[in-house]
Design a protein around this motif. Structure first.
Motif, PDB file in Angstrom:
ATOM      1  N   VAL A   1       0.832  -1.202   0.000  1.00  0.00           N
ATOM      2  CA  VAL A   1       0.000   0.000   0.000  1.00  0.00           C
ATOM      3  C   VAL A   1       0.870   1.257   0.000  1.00  0.00           C
ATOM      4  O   VAL A   1       0.627   2.205  -0.741  1.00  0.00           O
ATOM      5  N   SER A   2       1.909   1.258   0.806  1.00  0.00           N
ATOM      6  CA  SER A   2       2.763   2.447   0.923  1.00  0.00           C
ATOM      7  C   SER A   2       3.584   2.701  -0.333  1.00  0.00           C
ATOM      8  O   SER A   2       3.982   3.833  -0.595  1.00  0.00           O
ATOM      9  N   LEU A   3       3.844   1.661  -1.122  1.00  0.00           N
ATOM     10  CA  LEU A   3       4.683   1.800  -2.311  1.00  0.00           C
ATOM     11  C   LEU A   3       3.900   2.278  -3.538  1.00  0.00           C
ATOM     12  O   LEU A   3       4.513   2.630  -4.554  1.00  0.00           O
ATOM     13  N   ASP A   4       2.586   2.291  -3.442  1.00  0.00           N
ATOM     14  CA  ASP A   4       1.798   2.844  -4.538  1.00  0.00           C
ATOM     15  C   ASP A   4       2.133   4.327  -4.686  1.00  0.00           C
ATOM     16  O   ASP A   4       2.097   5.077  -3.700  1.00  0.00           O
ATOM     17  N   PRO A   5       2.491   4.792  -5.876  1.00  0.00           N
ATOM     18  CA  PRO A   5       2.935   6.192  -6.058  1.00  0.00           C
ATOM     19  C   PRO A   5       1.944   7.229  -5.545  1.00  0.00           C
ATOM     20  O   PRO A   5       2.343   8.216  -4.911  1.00  0.00           O
ATOM     21  N   ILE A   6       0.667   7.023  -5.809  1.00  0.00           N
ATOM     22  CA  ILE A   6      -0.337   7.997  -5.366  1.00  0.00           C
ATOM     23  C   ILE A   6      -0.430   8.005  -3.844  1.00  0.00           C
ATOM     24  O   ILE A   6      -0.459   9.071  -3.207  1.00  0.00           O
ATOM     25  N   ARG A   7      -0.450   6.828  -3.242  1.00  0.00           N
ATOM     26  CA  ARG A   7      -0.558   6.743  -1.784  1.00  0.00           C
ATOM     27  C   ARG A   7       0.702   7.251  -1.108  1.00  0.00           C
ATOM     28  O   ARG A   7       0.638   7.855  -0.036  1.00  0.00           O
ATOM     29  N   ALA A   8       1.842   7.025  -1.723  1.00  0.00           N
ATOM     30  CA  ALA A   8       3.090   7.576  -1.186  1.00  0.00           C
ATOM     31  C   ALA A   8       3.040   9.105  -1.210  1.00  0.00           C
ATOM     32  O   ALA A   8       3.511   9.770  -0.279  1.00  0.00           O
ATOM     33  N   ARG A   9       2.469   9.661  -2.265  1.00  0.00           N
ATOM     34  CA  ARG A   9       2.325  11.119  -2.362  1.00  0.00           C
ATOM     35  C   ARG A   9       1.377  11.633  -1.279  1.00  0.00           C
ATOM     36  O   ARG A   9       1.631  12.660  -0.639  1.00  0.00           O
ATOM     37  N   LEU A  10       0.290  10.898  -1.040  1.00  0.00           N
ATOM     38  CA  LEU A  10      -0.653  11.296   0.007  1.00  0.00           C
ATOM     39  C   LEU A  10       0.005  11.242   1.384  1.00  0.00           C
ATOM     40  O   LEU A  10      -0.205  12.122   2.222  1.00  0.00           O
ATOM     41  N   LEU A  11       0.822  10.209   1.610  1.00  0.00           N
ATOM     42  CA  LEU A  11       1.536  10.106   2.883  1.00  0.00           C
ATOM     43  C   LEU A  11       2.454  11.308   3.080  1.00  0.00           C
ATOM     44  O   LEU A  11       2.555  11.859   4.181  1.00  0.00           O
TER      45      LEU A  11
ATOM     46  N   ARG B   1     -12.041  13.873  -5.409  1.00  0.00           N
ATOM     47  CA  ARG B   1     -12.104  13.643  -3.966  1.00  0.00           C
ATOM     48  C   ARG B   1     -12.452  12.193  -3.645  1.00  0.00           C
ATOM     49  O   ARG B   1     -11.913  11.612  -2.701  1.00  0.00           O
ATOM     50  N   GLN B   2     -13.355  11.576  -4.463  1.00  0.00           N
ATOM     51  CA  GLN B   2     -13.743  10.199  -4.198  1.00  0.00           C
ATOM     52  C   GLN B   2     -12.548   9.244  -4.337  1.00  0.00           C
ATOM     53  O   GLN B   2     -12.401   8.297  -3.560  1.00  0.00           O
ATOM     54  N   LYS B   3     -11.711   9.500  -5.335  1.00  0.00           N
ATOM     55  CA  LYS B   3     -10.521   8.668  -5.534  1.00  0.00           C
ATOM     56  C   LYS B   3      -9.559   8.822  -4.361  1.00  0.00           C
ATOM     57  O   LYS B   3      -8.966   7.853  -3.876  1.00  0.00           O
ATOM     58  N   VAL B   4      -9.393  10.056  -3.902  1.00  0.00           N
ATOM     59  CA  VAL B   4      -8.505  10.311  -2.765  1.00  0.00           C
ATOM     60  C   VAL B   4      -9.042   9.605  -1.531  1.00  0.00           C
ATOM     61  O   VAL B   4      -8.278   8.998  -0.768  1.00  0.00           O
ATOM     62  N   ASN B   5     -10.359   9.672  -1.324  1.00  0.00           N
ATOM     63  CA  ASN B   5     -10.978   8.991  -0.184  1.00  0.00           C
ATOM     64  C   ASN B   5     -10.693   7.488  -0.223  1.00  0.00           C
ATOM     65  O   ASN B   5     -10.417   6.871   0.809  1.00  0.00           O
ATOM     66  N   TYR B   6     -10.765   6.906  -1.414  1.00  0.00           N
ATOM     67  CA  TYR B   6     -10.500   5.474  -1.576  1.00  0.00           C
ATOM     68  C   TYR B   6      -9.070   5.133  -1.127  1.00  0.00           C
ATOM     69  O   TYR B   6      -8.845   4.168  -0.395  1.00  0.00           O
ATOM     70  N   HIS B   7      -8.116   5.945  -1.550  1.00  0.00           N
ATOM     71  CA  HIS B   7      -6.721   5.702  -1.187  1.00  0.00           C
ATOM     72  C   HIS B   7      -6.481   5.946   0.298  1.00  0.00           C
ATOM     73  O   HIS B   7      -5.723   5.209   0.947  1.00  0.00           O
ATOM     74  N   LEU B   8      -7.133   6.957   0.852  1.00  0.00           N
ATOM     75  CA  LEU B   8      -6.972   7.251   2.280  1.00  0.00           C
ATOM     76  C   LEU B   8      -7.497   6.107   3.144  1.00  0.00           C
ATOM     77  O   LEU B   8      -6.901   5.771   4.173  1.00  0.00           O
ATOM     78  N   LYS B   9      -8.604   5.504   2.731  1.00  0.00           N
ATOM     79  CA  LYS B   9      -9.156   4.382   3.489  1.00  0.00           C
ATOM     80  C   LYS B   9      -8.200   3.197   3.483  1.00  0.00           C
ATOM     81  O   LYS B   9      -8.058   2.483   4.486  1.00  0.00           O
ATOM     82  N   ALA B  10      -7.539   2.976   2.347  1.00  0.00           N
ATOM     83  CA  ALA B  10      -6.571   1.881   2.270  1.00  0.00           C
ATOM     84  C   ALA B  10      -5.390   2.153   3.199  1.00  0.00           C
ATOM     85  O   ALA B  10      -4.920   1.247   3.904  1.00  0.00           O
ATOM     86  N   LEU B  11      -4.917   3.380   3.220  1.00  0.00           N
ATOM     87  CA  LEU B  11      -3.815   3.754   4.114  1.00  0.00           C
ATOM     88  C   LEU B  11      -4.230   3.646   5.578  1.00  0.00           C
ATOM     89  O   LEU B  11      -3.457   3.203   6.428  1.00  0.00           O
ATOM     90  N   GLU B  12      -5.471   4.023   5.870  1.00  0.00           N
ATOM     91  CA  GLU B  12      -5.962   3.977   7.248  1.00  0.00           C
ATOM     92  C   GLU B  12      -6.102   2.535   7.729  1.00  0.00           C
ATOM     93  O   GLU B  12      -5.812   2.233   8.897  1.00  0.00           O
ATOM     94  N   ARG B  13      -6.541   1.638   6.861  1.00  0.00           N
ATOM     95  CA  ARG B  13      -6.704   0.225   7.246  1.00  0.00           C
ATOM     96  C   ARG B  13      -5.382  -0.382   7.710  1.00  0.00           C
ATOM     97  O   ARG B  13      -5.374  -1.270   8.562  1.00  0.00           O
TER      98      ARG B  13
ATOM     99  N   THR C   1       0.768   8.785  10.335  1.00  0.00           N
ATOM    100  CA  THR C   1       1.154   8.311  11.666  1.00  0.00           C
ATOM    101  C   THR C   1       2.645   8.508  11.927  1.00  0.00           C
ATOM    102  O   THR C   1       3.095   8.368  13.058  1.00  0.00           O
ATOM    103  N   ALA C   2       3.397   8.817  10.874  1.00  0.00           N
ATOM    104  CA  ALA C   2       4.838   9.059  11.034  1.00  0.00           C
ATOM    105  C   ALA C   2       5.311  10.026   9.963  1.00  0.00           C
ATOM    106  O   ALA C   2       4.672  10.174   8.909  1.00  0.00           O
ATOM    107  N   ALA C   3       6.430  10.687  10.228  1.00  0.00           N
ATOM    108  CA  ALA C   3       6.995  11.600   9.243  1.00  0.00           C
ATOM    109  C   ALA C   3       7.683  10.843   8.119  1.00  0.00           C
ATOM    110  O   ALA C   3       7.804  11.334   6.999  1.00  0.00           O
ATOM    111  N   SER C   4       8.145   9.636   8.414  1.00  0.00           N
ATOM    112  CA  SER C   4       8.796   8.801   7.407  1.00  0.00           C
ATOM    113  C   SER C   4       8.607   7.338   7.770  1.00  0.00           C
ATOM    114  O   SER C   4       8.330   6.998   8.922  1.00  0.00           O
ATOM    115  N   TYR C   5       8.788   6.483   6.771  1.00  0.00           N
ATOM    116  CA  TYR C   5       8.531   5.058   6.946  1.00  0.00           C
ATOM    117  C   TYR C   5       9.694   4.237   6.395  1.00  0.00           C
ATOM    118  O   TYR C   5      10.315   4.615   5.403  1.00  0.00           O
ATOM    119  N   VAL C   6       9.976   3.128   7.052  1.00  0.00           N
ATOM    120  CA  VAL C   6      10.990   2.181   6.595  1.00  0.00           C
ATOM    121  C   VAL C   6      10.325   0.818   6.475  1.00  0.00           C
ATOM    122  O   VAL C   6       9.621   0.390   7.391  1.00  0.00           O
TER     123      VAL C   6
END
Length: 244
Positions: free
Chosen positions: A15-25, A46-58, A81-86
């Protein structure tokens, strides 16, 4: 918000490696925002962004920061939840590096395996400490040194090995009742130019990546983990330098 957190789950890593979701993070690491606020920044409905946000939240990568009324709509403000991820090697558990499989102190690939184990172990320790609501005792030393020649670098490594090995022999007590095992990692590698780190997608020539042949960064990390024996922890390896 945490400064950095480790992703151990394979699905969360994907999920985090998806380019759009990484941009949202990245946007949410800068501050809370709603799907509507993010839509304009990433160029999506907005609906597309909501879809990606729900995946990140899960997967616990973003969380609810608050809600606000905007007209007849209640907007959810999300934050990272963090400034950066590993991403931990645990996310690829079946093929994670194993430093014990092949030991060569002069191999860059073995150093990479050791570094991967460090990320895995410290990530697991952080997760365990958070669940137990206890502090984790760790220590890290990071610095740079410029060597005048390859011979100077070799002499430095020899002294470093002997010095740290002597400390291990001095303080190691395998029979101590209630003693806590710790792992010690010492790494020496050429220093990368800032632009090589900031733009990993750009393929640079090997000679352009390092500042200079004689510049190295040294890192010493001590964290709770498996103890090394005094003899093997930092033994001087007679193996010729690796070709990688």
């Amino acid at each position: 918000m945490l400064d950095v957190t480790v992703i151990e789950d394979a699905e969360a890593a994907a999920v985090s490696l998806d380019p759009i979701r990484a941009r949202l993070l990245a946007e949410l690491a800068a501050g809370p925002a709603s799907a509507a606020m993010l839509a304009g920044k990433v160029g999506l409905p907005r609906q597309k962004v909501n879809y990606h946000l729900k995946a990140l939240e899960r997967h616990g990568l973003v969380e609810l920061a608050g809600e606000r009324r905007k007209g007849n709509v209640t907007e959810r403000l999300m934050r990272a939840t963090a400034a950066s991820y590993v991403i931990s090697p645990l996310a690829l558990a079946a093929v994670q590096p194993d430093p014990d499989r092949f030991r060569d102190q002069f191999s860059a690939r073995w150093l990479l395996a050791v570094g991967a184990r460090l990320v895995r172990d410290v990530g697991a320790l952080i997760t365990g400490a958070a669940k137990a609501r206890k502090r984790l005792a760790t220590y890290a030393l990071d610095g740079e040194v410029t060597f005048a020649s390859a011979a100077e670098r070799a002499a430095f490594i020899e002294e470093l090995t002997q010095g740290v090995g002597a400390l291990i022999r001095k303080y190691h007590d395998g029979n101590a009742e209630g003693g806590r095992d710790h792992r010690i990692v010492v790494a020496v590698h050429p220093t990368l130019k800032p632009e090589a780190i900031a733009k990993p997608e750009v393929t640079a020539k090997p000679e352009a990546i390092a500042k200079s042949e004689g510049t190295v960064a040294t890192e010493v990390t001590v964290e709770a983990g498996a103890a090394a024996t005094p003899e093997a922890a930092l033994a001087v390896d007679s193996t010729p330098p690796g070709q990688d």
